[in-house]
Structure formats: C-alpha cells, structure tokens
Design a protein around this motif. Structure first.
Motif, PDB file in Angstrom:
ATOM      1  N   GLN A 182      43.794  40.283  38.349  1.00 13.88           N
ATOM      2  CA  GLN A 182      42.668  40.798  37.566  1.00 13.88           C
ATOM      3  C   GLN A 182      43.116  42.006  36.754  1.00 13.88           C
ATOM      4  O   GLN A 182      43.826  42.880  37.254  1.00 13.88           O
ATOM      5  CB  GLN A 182      41.527  41.202  38.520  1.00 13.88           C
ATOM      6  N   SER A 197      33.996  38.042  32.336  1.00 13.12           N
ATOM      7  CA  SER A 197      35.452  37.881  32.369  1.00 13.12           C
ATOM      8  C   SER A 197      35.900  36.685  31.548  1.00 13.12           C
ATOM      9  O   SER A 197      35.210  35.661  31.497  1.00 13.12           O
ATOM     10  CB  SER A 197      35.947  37.669  33.807  1.00 13.12           C
ATOM     11  N   ILE A 216      34.780  34.138  43.492  1.00 11.78           N
ATOM     12  CA  ILE A 216      35.859  33.161  43.348  1.00 11.78           C
ATOM     13  C   ILE A 216      36.370  32.646  44.686  1.00 11.78           C
ATOM     14  O   ILE A 216      36.406  31.441  44.914  1.00 11.78           O
ATOM     15  CB  ILE A 216      37.051  33.750  42.544  1.00 11.78           C
ATOM     16  N   LEU A 246      34.096  27.906  39.437  1.00  9.42           N
ATOM     17  CA  LEU A 246      33.614  28.955  38.528  1.00  9.42           C
ATOM     18  C   LEU A 246      32.525  28.445  37.586  1.00  9.42           C
ATOM     19  O   LEU A 246      32.018  29.209  36.764  1.00  9.42           O
ATOM     20  CB  LEU A 246      34.781  29.513  37.696  1.00  9.42           C
ATOM     21  N   LEU A 292      42.012  37.042  35.806  1.00  9.36           N
ATOM     22  CA  LEU A 292      40.694  37.459  35.317  1.00  9.36           C
ATOM     23  C   LEU A 292      40.889  38.638  34.379  1.00  9.36           C
ATOM     24  O   LEU A 292      41.485  39.647  34.781  1.00  9.36           O
ATOM     25  CB  LEU A 292      39.841  37.965  36.480  1.00  9.36           C
ATOM     26  N   VAL A 323      38.981  33.999  31.764  1.00 16.15           N
ATOM     27  CA  VAL A 323      39.867  33.556  32.829  1.00 16.15           C
ATOM     28  C   VAL A 323      41.002  32.746  32.224  1.00 16.15           C
ATOM     29  O   VAL A 323      40.762  31.822  31.441  1.00 16.15           O
ATOM     30  CB  VAL A 323      39.101  32.664  33.845  1.00 16.15           C
ATOM     31  N   ARG A 356      36.415  38.853  42.598  1.00 18.74           N
ATOM     32  CA  ARG A 356      37.243  37.841  43.260  1.00 18.74           C
ATOM     33  C   ARG A 356      36.646  37.455  44.597  1.00 18.74           C
ATOM     34  O   ARG A 356      36.508  36.283  44.916  1.00 18.74           O
ATOM     35  CB  ARG A 356      38.647  38.423  43.528  1.00 18.74           C
ATOM     36  N   THR A 369      38.682  41.201  32.886  1.00 20.05           N
ATOM     37  CA  THR A 369      37.307  41.619  33.105  1.00 20.05           C
ATOM     38  C   THR A 369      36.920  42.756  32.165  1.00 20.05           C
ATOM     39  O   THR A 369      37.571  43.798  32.135  1.00 20.05           O
ATOM     40  CB  THR A 369      37.124  42.057  34.576  1.00 20.05           C
TER      41      THR A 369
END
Ligand code: MN
Ligand code: MN
Length: 309
Positions: free
Chosen positions: A218, A262, A299, A278, A253, A264, A295, A255
């Motif tokens: 991320q 976000s 996720i 997602l 990600l 991805v 996350r 963000t």
C-alpha cells in the motif's frame, strides 16, 4: 528474565513503531526491563512523527537472539511478518488488532487482540487500566499511530474507542488532531526519488491464503496520477518481485488519503478471486476501488474467502 525486546511488524508503519515505544514505556513503568526496537527503519510519515515529538527511532534488529530470547509483539502476530528467529523466542505478550494466523507458543502468554482501528488505542486503555500516566512524547507518537492507521478517523476500521483514545492522547500531547494529522498524512505521501522496486516494498505484507502466497502493498498519496502515470513500471516491478519471492498474487493499493479511495494494481493469479473480493473488474492490471482503504478489513477477509473456493 533478560531484557524484553518489544517490536512491531516488518516494514514498520507508525503504529508498529508507536506501539512498540508505547508498550515498552508501559512495561518499564511496571518494573520490566523492556526496550522498543523495530524490524526496519521508520518511513517518512513515522520520521515526521518521531521528529515532531523529539523521539529517536528505535534500533533496528533482524534477529532477537543472541541478545535475548524474551519478546513482546505489537501490531502483528503472523510469523512471516515478525522477526526472523521468532520460532526460537519466548513471546510474553501480543497486543494487536489484526486477524490471528500462524501463531502458536509453547508457554502461556498475555494475548490481547481487539477489533479496533489501531494497536495504540488498545495501549491507551492499558495505561488507563494500570493507572500509569502517558508521557507527552509517548502520547504524541501513539496519537500519530491512530491518525495513520485510521486515516484521521475516516477509515472503516475506525471505532469509538479510536476516537476517544485519539482525543485523550491529543490533549496530553497538546496537538490538534486535524491540523497535525493532515500534516502527518501528507508527510507519508512523499515518495522522494525512490524507484517502483523500492516503493512496492515500503509498506507490504505477506499472507498465505489457502496455499496461495499473497503480497499486499500500500502507498498513500494525495495525487494518484503521479503513480498511475508510471503504471507499467510499477506492474513490471511487481512481476519481478513476485517471481523473485514466489508470490502468486501481488496487489498494490494506491490510496488517496484525501478521498479515501484506492487504485489497485494487480499481477499474478487468480484474478477472478481479486475481482470477487474487491467487487471490481481488473483490466490491464488495474482497477479503481471506491472507498477501499483497509487491507485488514476490506481485502484480507474477502480475498481469503474468495481463494478458499
Ligand atoms: Mn501496522
Ligand atoms: Mn496497526
């Protein structure tokens, strides 16, 4: 008992370092010989927070032995996120707010996990329960951790406990959460002149889900186009790293800390599991995910389920 080393996960974020400092100071106040260390250098955001409150970055270790066998873990429990020799150590405490996985011990321990937005929220309660006052600089780094983990209380992981803890810590540290928090989050979006190969490992965690090796990275930003303009470079770096380290799936990600959405980037297989988890459609390694920032909450559970099918 020898010196107890207290540390957060690899690729430490502000909570991993702030909670290590917070728990080590609490243990010291309770008479233990505890010392905060880290499994990596602080990132730009954490450095900003440490400097702001006049704190030194914890010493970096790769192994706990031979200096000690006694450790306490904060902000993680999964062994692949921990110190290299974790299997040879005695874990006395775990304070965490993640899923529990790959964790077992041979001796009893103090294990505290709560589904709140930040480890430092739990620590704030522990100071209170033990009737130990929180020093100003410690309150400052703990407040920074809550701001970081909850994106200034806007992440869906945020609970009332986080809101209360941040208000309490901010008053001790004498900061305005909004003004200081915005500066802190912006400091964390500074990519410097780092290359994609470095950036994809800056805040990355590994997971095993039904035999699939998953890497979740991320990056926080205030302008995703900076990164998306270099999408192909990032995808190539992710492909190379996945090949090198044996990841089946690698997600990055990107963000936006201002909008809490976000972008991805994804390489590897199976892509349909990522689409399902997602609720996006990945095209050419990319999808936009509205409202996706966490996350651990948005996720890991969903992808774990999708990969189990
Ligand atoms: Mn963390
Ligand atoms: Mn955390």
């Amino acid at each position: 008992m020898s010196t107890i080393l207290v540390f957060g996960h690899r690729n430490p974020d502000t909570d991993a370092i702030g909670a290590a400092i917070g728990l080590a100071r609490l243990e010291q106040a309770l008479g233990q010989d505890a010392q905060a260390v880290a499994l990596g250098k602080p990132n730009a955001e954490t450095r900003y927070a440490l400097d702001h409150f006049g704190l030194k970055a914890p010493r970096v270790i790769e192994r706990a032995a031979p200096e000690t066998t006694d450790v306490m873990l904060v902000d993680h429990n999964e062994r692949q996120q921990s110190v290299a020799d974790i299997a040879d150590l005695t874990v006395h405490k775990v304070i965490d707010h993640h899923r529990i996985a790959n964790f077992e011990t041979t001796a009893p321990l103090y294990f505290r996990a709560e589904p709140v937005g930040c480890t430092c929220t739990i620590l704030t309660r522990m100071y209170d329960e033990n009737d130990i006052p929180i020093p100003g600089d410690t309150a400052g780094i703990m407040a920074s951790a809550i701001i970081s983990d909850t994106l200034l209380l806007r992440s869906p992981t945020t609970t009332d406990a986080d809101r209360n803890a941040l208000a309490h810590l901010a008053s001790i540290a004498d900061i305005s959460p909004d003004a200081y928090g915005t500066d802190l989050l912006r400091a964390g979006t500074d990519l410097g002149d780092a290359q994609p190969a470095t950036l994809i490992g800056r805040d990355a965690k590994s997971y095993t889900m039904s035999g699939t090796e998953v890497r979740l990275a991320q990056l926080n930003t205030v302008d995703p186009t900076d990164i998306l303009d270099r999408r192909d470079e990032f995808l190539a770096a992710m492909r190379a790293e996945a090949e090198h380290a044996g990841y089946d799936l690698f997600l990055l990600l990107i963000t936006n800390v201002l909008t809490t959405d976000s972008d991805v980037l994804v390489v590897g297989d199976p892509l349909d599991a990522v689409d399902a988890a997602l609720t996006v459609t990945i095209r050419d390694g990319h999808a936009f995910a509205k409202g996706l920032v966490s996350r651990k909450k948005q996720i890991v559970p969903q992808l774990t389920r999708a990969l189990a099918q």
